[in-house]
Write a protein that holds these residues in place. Sequence first.
Motif, PDB file in Angstrom:
ATOM      1  N   THR A  89       0.839  -1.210   0.000  1.00  0.00           N
ATOM      2  CA  THR A  89       0.000   0.000   0.000  1.00  0.00           C
ATOM      3  C   THR A  89       0.870   1.255   0.000  1.00  0.00           C
ATOM      4  OG1 THR A  89      -1.814  -1.122   1.112  1.00  0.00           O
ATOM      5  CG2 THR A  89      -1.751   1.278   1.303  1.00  0.00           C
ATOM      6  N   VAL A  90       1.879   1.279   0.853  1.00  0.00           N
ATOM      7  CA  VAL A  90       2.781   2.430   0.925  1.00  0.00           C
ATOM      8  C   VAL A  90       3.523   2.588  -0.401  1.00  0.00           C
ATOM      9  CG1 VAL A  90       4.878   3.346   2.028  1.00  0.00           C
ATOM     10  CG2 VAL A  90       3.043   2.367   3.429  1.00  0.00           C
ATOM     11  N   ARG A  91       4.027   1.487  -0.958  1.00  0.00           N
ATOM     12  CA  ARG A  91       4.792   1.520  -2.198  1.00  0.00           C
ATOM     13  C   ARG A  91       3.988   2.080  -3.368  1.00  0.00           C
ATOM     14  NH1 ARG A  91       4.130  -1.098  -6.560  1.00  0.00           N
ATOM     15  NH2 ARG A  91       2.702  -2.591  -5.640  1.00  0.00           N
ATOM     16  N   ARG A  92       2.705   1.769  -3.384  1.00  0.00           N
ATOM     17  CA  ARG A  92       1.867   2.286  -4.481  1.00  0.00           C
ATOM     18  C   ARG A  92       1.693   3.802  -4.368  1.00  0.00           C
ATOM     19  NH1 ARG A  92      -1.211  -2.318  -3.381  1.00  0.00           N
ATOM     20  NH2 ARG A  92      -2.800  -1.049  -2.389  1.00  0.00           N
ATOM     21  N   SER A 131       6.427  13.765  -5.050  1.00  0.00           N
ATOM     22  CA  SER A 131       5.031  14.073  -5.393  1.00  0.00           C
ATOM     23  C   SER A 131       4.542  15.380  -4.787  1.00  0.00           C
ATOM     24  CB  SER A 131       4.121  12.934  -4.925  1.00  0.00           C
ATOM     25  OG  SER A 131       4.051  12.916  -3.503  1.00  0.00           O
ATOM     26  N   GLY A 132       5.181  15.824  -3.700  1.00  0.00           N
ATOM     27  CA  GLY A 132       4.706  17.002  -2.983  1.00  0.00           C
ATOM     28  C   GLY A 132       3.529  16.701  -2.076  1.00  0.00           C
ATOM     29  N   LEU A 133       3.105  15.440  -2.028  1.00  0.00           N
ATOM     30  CA  LEU A 133       1.979  15.018  -1.185  1.00  0.00           C
ATOM     31  C   LEU A 133       2.475  14.527   0.162  1.00  0.00           C
ATOM     32  CD1 LEU A 133       0.023  12.968  -3.884  1.00  0.00           C
ATOM     33  CD2 LEU A 133      -0.498  15.286  -3.050  1.00  0.00           C
ATOM     34  N   PRO A 134       1.617  14.559   1.178  1.00  0.00           N
ATOM     35  CA  PRO A 134       2.018  13.977   2.468  1.00  0.00           C
ATOM     36  C   PRO A 134       2.392  12.507   2.284  1.00  0.00           C
ATOM     37  CG  PRO A 134      -0.042  15.174   2.696  1.00  0.00           C
ATOM     38  CD  PRO A 134       0.256  15.101   1.216  1.00  0.00           C
ATOM     39  N   TRP A 135       3.324  12.041   3.095  1.00  0.00           N
ATOM     40  CA  TRP A 135       3.656  10.620   3.066  1.00  0.00           C
ATOM     41  C   TRP A 135       2.394   9.817   3.369  1.00  0.00           C
ATOM     42  CZ3 TRP A 135       8.016   9.363   0.894  1.00  0.00           C
ATOM     43  CH2 TRP A 135       9.112  10.218   0.985  1.00  0.00           C
ATOM     44  N   PRO A 136       2.278   8.614   2.839  1.00  0.00           N
ATOM     45  CA  PRO A 136       1.101   7.791   3.141  1.00  0.00           C
ATOM     46  C   PRO A 136       0.977   7.541   4.642  1.00  0.00           C
ATOM     47  CG  PRO A 136       2.481   6.740   1.465  1.00  0.00           C
ATOM     48  CD  PRO A 136       3.235   7.942   1.975  1.00  0.00           C
ATOM     49  N   ASP A 137      -0.247   7.319   5.085  1.00  0.00           N
ATOM     50  CA  ASP A 137      -0.450   6.953   6.484  1.00  0.00           C
ATOM     51  C   ASP A 137       0.277   5.656   6.791  1.00  0.00           C
ATOM     52  OD1 ASP A 137      -2.117   9.126   6.959  1.00  0.00           O
ATOM     53  OD2 ASP A 137      -3.939   7.992   6.496  1.00  0.00           O
ATOM     54  N   MET A 138       0.697   5.523   8.046  1.00  0.00           N
ATOM     55  CA  MET A 138       1.317   4.274   8.464  1.00  0.00           C
ATOM     56  C   MET A 138       0.246   3.185   8.500  1.00  0.00           C
ATOM     57  SD  MET A 138       3.359   3.215  11.942  1.00  0.00           S
ATOM     58  CE  MET A 138       4.628   4.419  11.681  1.00  0.00           C
ATOM     59  N   PRO A 139       0.489   2.061   7.860  1.00  0.00           N
ATOM     60  CA  PRO A 139      -0.493   0.981   7.897  1.00  0.00           C
ATOM     61  C   PRO A 139      -0.765   0.510   9.331  1.00  0.00           C
ATOM     62  CG  PRO A 139       1.074   0.602   6.139  1.00  0.00           C
ATOM     63  CD  PRO A 139       1.595   1.759   6.954  1.00  0.00           C
ATOM     64  N   GLU A 140      -2.005   0.193   9.602  1.00  0.00           N
ATOM     65  CA  GLU A 140      -2.415  -0.250  10.940  1.00  0.00           C
ATOM     66  C   GLU A 140      -1.586  -1.437  11.421  1.00  0.00           C
ATOM     67  OE1 GLU A 140      -4.257  -0.056  14.494  1.00  0.00           O
ATOM     68  OE2 GLU A 140      -4.591   1.345  12.849  1.00  0.00           O
ATOM     69  N   ALA A 141      -1.250  -2.359  10.519  1.00  0.00           N
ATOM     70  CA  ALA A 141      -0.474  -3.537  10.916  1.00  0.00           C
ATOM     71  C   ALA A 141       0.893  -3.139  11.476  1.00  0.00           C
ATOM     72  CB  ALA A 141      -0.302  -4.488   9.733  1.00  0.00           C
ATOM     73  N   PHE A 142       1.506  -2.081  10.949  1.00  0.00           N
ATOM     74  CA  PHE A 142       2.799  -1.620  11.456  1.00  0.00           C
ATOM     75  C   PHE A 142       2.651  -1.109  12.890  1.00  0.00           C
ATOM     76  CE2 PHE A 142       4.944  -0.196   7.205  1.00  0.00           C
ATOM     77  CZ  PHE A 142       4.551  -1.361   6.589  1.00  0.00           C
TER      78      PHE A 142
END
Length: 117
Positions: A45-48, A91-102
């Motif tokens: 998910t993060v990689r995408r 991208s200039g976008l916020p980093w993705p949210d941390m996945p719940e599993a992490f």
Amino acid sequence: MGTSLNLFDDEEIAQTGRESIGAQSVVLRGYALPAAQALLAGVDTVRRQAPFRHMVTPGGLPMSVALTNCGRHGWTSDEQGYRYTREDPLSGLPWPDMPEAFDTLARAAAREAGFPG
């Protein structure tokens, strides 16, 4: 000849087990294995959203390791230096949210290691 420094001398401990390696340091061998599928899905998910990339060192050389980030801040590097940023510099976008599993694994491992809360 003294104590061996091989982490995998004991086959059972190499796969699972808790080993204290310092006053406040614990290795939890195999602890993440039950969550492996959820963790890998989180990485995907993060990689995408923020693809792995070879950042550049302050000296202008590409790093040999590809990385990405998630959560409120991500570690970045470029010709201006090393730092944490809220946005993905590509991208200039916020980093993705941390996945719940992490988050779930990190909190459970901290409790197991003696650091509740």
